[in-house]
Design a protein around this motif. Sequence first.
Motif, PDB file in Angstrom:
ATOM      1  N   GLY A 157       0.839  -1.182   0.000  1.00  0.00           N
ATOM      2  CA  GLY A 157       0.000   0.000   0.000  1.00  0.00           C
ATOM      3  C   GLY A 157       0.878   1.236   0.000  1.00  0.00           C
ATOM      4  N   VAL A 158       0.523   2.218  -0.833  1.00  0.00           N
ATOM      5  CA  VAL A 158       1.302   3.440  -0.948  1.00  0.00           C
ATOM      6  C   VAL A 158       0.407   4.627  -0.637  1.00  0.00           C
ATOM      7  N   ALA A 159       0.844   5.471   0.288  1.00  0.00           N
ATOM      8  CA  ALA A 159       0.127   6.700   0.630  1.00  0.00           C
ATOM      9  C   ALA A 159       1.011   7.889   0.277  1.00  0.00           C
ATOM     10  N   VAL A 160       0.433   8.848  -0.428  1.00  0.00           N
ATOM     11  CA  VAL A 160       1.167  10.030  -0.885  1.00  0.00           C
ATOM     12  C   VAL A 160       0.263  11.238  -0.719  1.00  0.00           C
ATOM     13  N   GLY A 161       0.848  12.386  -0.425  1.00  0.00           N
ATOM     14  CA  GLY A 161       0.074  13.608  -0.369  1.00  0.00           C
ATOM     15  C   GLY A 161      -0.256  14.113  -1.769  1.00  0.00           C
ATOM     16  N   GLY A 162      -1.002  15.203  -1.827  1.00  0.00           N
ATOM     17  CA  GLY A 162      -1.360  15.795  -3.110  1.00  0.00           C
ATOM     18  C   GLY A 162      -2.533  15.090  -3.758  1.00  0.00           C
ATOM     19  N   TRP A 163      -2.615  15.206  -5.072  1.00  0.00           N
ATOM     20  CA  TRP A 163      -3.725  14.634  -5.835  1.00  0.00           C
ATOM     21  C   TRP A 163      -3.334  13.246  -6.311  1.00  0.00           C
ATOM     22  N   VAL A 164      -4.022  12.234  -5.786  1.00  0.00           N
ATOM     23  CA  VAL A 164      -3.714  10.843  -6.103  1.00  0.00           C
ATOM     24  C   VAL A 164      -4.948  10.189  -6.703  1.00  0.00           C
ATOM     25  N   ASP A 165      -4.814   9.632  -7.887  1.00  0.00           N
ATOM     26  CA  ASP A 165      -5.900   8.905  -8.535  1.00  0.00           C
ATOM     27  C   ASP A 165      -5.822   7.445  -8.121  1.00  0.00           C
ATOM     28  N   ARG A 166      -6.722   7.043  -7.243  1.00  0.00           N
ATOM     29  CA  ARG A 166      -6.690   5.681  -6.715  1.00  0.00           C
ATOM     30  C   ARG A 166      -6.927   4.643  -7.802  1.00  0.00           C
ATOM     31  N   GLU A 167      -7.831   4.921  -8.733  1.00  0.00           N
ATOM     32  CA  GLU A 167      -8.209   3.919  -9.725  1.00  0.00           C
ATOM     33  C   GLU A 167      -7.033   3.529 -10.616  1.00  0.00           C
ATOM     34  N   THR A 168      -6.216   4.494 -10.991  1.00  0.00           N
ATOM     35  CA  THR A 168      -5.081   4.203 -11.878  1.00  0.00           C
ATOM     36  C   THR A 168      -3.772   4.035 -11.126  1.00  0.00           C
ATOM     37  N   GLY A 169      -3.766   4.327  -9.817  1.00  0.00           N
ATOM     38  CA  GLY A 169      -2.527   4.232  -9.052  1.00  0.00           C
ATOM     39  C   GLY A 169      -1.518   5.286  -9.433  1.00  0.00           C
ATOM     40  N   THR A 170      -2.020   6.477  -9.766  1.00  0.00           N
ATOM     41  CA  THR A 170      -1.174   7.550 -10.281  1.00  0.00           C
ATOM     42  C   THR A 170      -1.174   8.753  -9.343  1.00  0.00           C
ATOM     43  N   VAL A 171       0.000   9.325  -9.111  1.00  0.00           N
ATOM     44  CA  VAL A 171       0.072  10.632  -8.462  1.00  0.00           C
ATOM     45  C   VAL A 171      -0.101  11.669  -9.564  1.00  0.00           C
ATOM     46  N   VAL A 172      -1.271  12.286  -9.580  1.00  0.00           N
ATOM     47  CA  VAL A 172      -1.580  13.255 -10.630  1.00  0.00           C
ATOM     48  C   VAL A 172      -0.741  14.516 -10.447  1.00  0.00           C
ATOM     49  N   GLU A 173      -0.680  14.986  -9.187  1.00  0.00           N
ATOM     50  CA  GLU A 173       0.095  16.200  -8.918  1.00  0.00           C
ATOM     51  C   GLU A 173       0.494  16.257  -7.449  1.00  0.00           C
ATOM     52  N   HIS A 174       1.758  16.486  -7.217  1.00  0.00           N
ATOM     53  CA  HIS A 174       2.275  16.732  -5.872  1.00  0.00           C
ATOM     54  C   HIS A 174       3.210  17.935  -5.999  1.00  0.00           C
ATOM     55  N   GLU A 175       2.717  19.083  -5.585  1.00  0.00           N
ATOM     56  CA  GLU A 175       3.442  20.331  -5.814  1.00  0.00           C
ATOM     57  C   GLU A 175       4.828  20.323  -5.185  1.00  0.00           C
ATOM     58  N   LEU A 176       4.924  19.884  -3.934  1.00  0.00           N
ATOM     59  CA  LEU A 176       6.186  20.006  -3.217  1.00  0.00           C
ATOM     60  C   LEU A 176       7.243  19.015  -3.686  1.00  0.00           C
ATOM     61  N   LEU A 177       6.812  17.857  -4.163  1.00  0.00           N
ATOM     62  CA  LEU A 177       7.771  16.891  -4.724  1.00  0.00           C
ATOM     63  C   LEU A 177       8.060  17.176  -6.197  1.00  0.00           C
ATOM     64  N   GLY A 178       7.193  17.958  -6.828  1.00  0.00           N
ATOM     65  CA  GLY A 178       7.358  18.205  -8.257  1.00  0.00           C
ATOM     66  C   GLY A 178       6.917  17.037  -9.115  1.00  0.00           C
TER      67      GLY A 178
END
Length: 399
Positions: A157-178
Amino acid sequence: MPRTAVPALASPVPRAADSDRRRTSASVVLRSVLEHGPVARSTVARLTGLSPASVTEHCARLAERGLIRESAVPRRSNGVGRPHVPVDLDDRRFLVAGVHVAVPYTTVALLDLRGRVVARRELRHGGTEPGRVLARAAEGLAGLLSGVPDRRPLGVGVAVGGWVDRETGTVVEHELLGWREVPVRELLGARTGLPVRVDGHARALVHGERLFGRARGSRSVLHLFVGNMVDAAFATHDEVHYGPRSAAGAIAHLPVPGGTEPCPCGRTGCLQAELSERTLCRRARAAGVTDSTNPMHVVAAAAGGNAVARRLLVDRARATGRAAGLLLDVLNPETVVVTEVGVMHFEDCLNALREAAGDSRAAAVLPTSFPDSVLAVAGGSVMLDALFRDPLSASPELI
């Protein structure tokens, strides 16, 4: 045979509705064993409303997968009749792996089926390029798993801040990580060879609170996460609200009345800019409290009697409480859980949070249930939620 005749089928065709019912019933049984185990099957039937035969069938399926086991000591009802052999989670065979990607470091961890942290490690970022961060996470997990050769991982299981699309398993946008459109599930799955689930960290912690924490049994839960990233998640009954492409809970740019911190978006006084741990540490450095960028050094200074550090933490908790109060007014949840460093460690910070959220709802505002392991639990809870939601298909290789 006449053309109008309909040939008899050898066996009925399985219907999607039947599969859904089996999945839901298995989930209900496993959740009941989690909450009440060791527990007799007859008690599970009474608690869930399922028939005794159905509970027995599902327990057999779950036992085949190694998720539950019979307890060692049979119990008798009123001391007479046949003994009731209770069932309990089998937390000896399997683990889930958890990854939480924060701004300064990644936490990798192993959790048992009760959400307890078995092992964990923090990996400082040498750079935030996604492939490098996820490769180090995979290496870190491999190292942890090598220390428990008798336990088998069910997934990551992976948890990330920002905008995360659960269905595709994609980090759409994380401003601070770029990060932009990073296929985390694909990249980490290729590195580990395990099933991977990805979610936002506020939603991940809602799952953890509902499965293993103080919010268990609550009809509606709001979780507010205040770290370097600030976001929220809302659940009613057993469902977390995601919205289109899982974009719900983005509160980073809510305006804070009187806020003075410049935000990368170009405005001043956005919620994340005002409350982030970066801002807390910068203010602590300006006040001579610490020369560190680690918020736990501010906590340590406050615990050691530094009045300025304590005031900074209380002020931050109060501002967090005002944000929680706004969300309370909009969503009216039964329970609010807040993850914030001051609230986790100091009673006066919790009091300031509750006072600012509103005295009439103070009892409903709670600190995280996992103060010593919140990031490890966040990652693991993403996979554990999937397991408890659909235990018959979460680990098909075990059949």
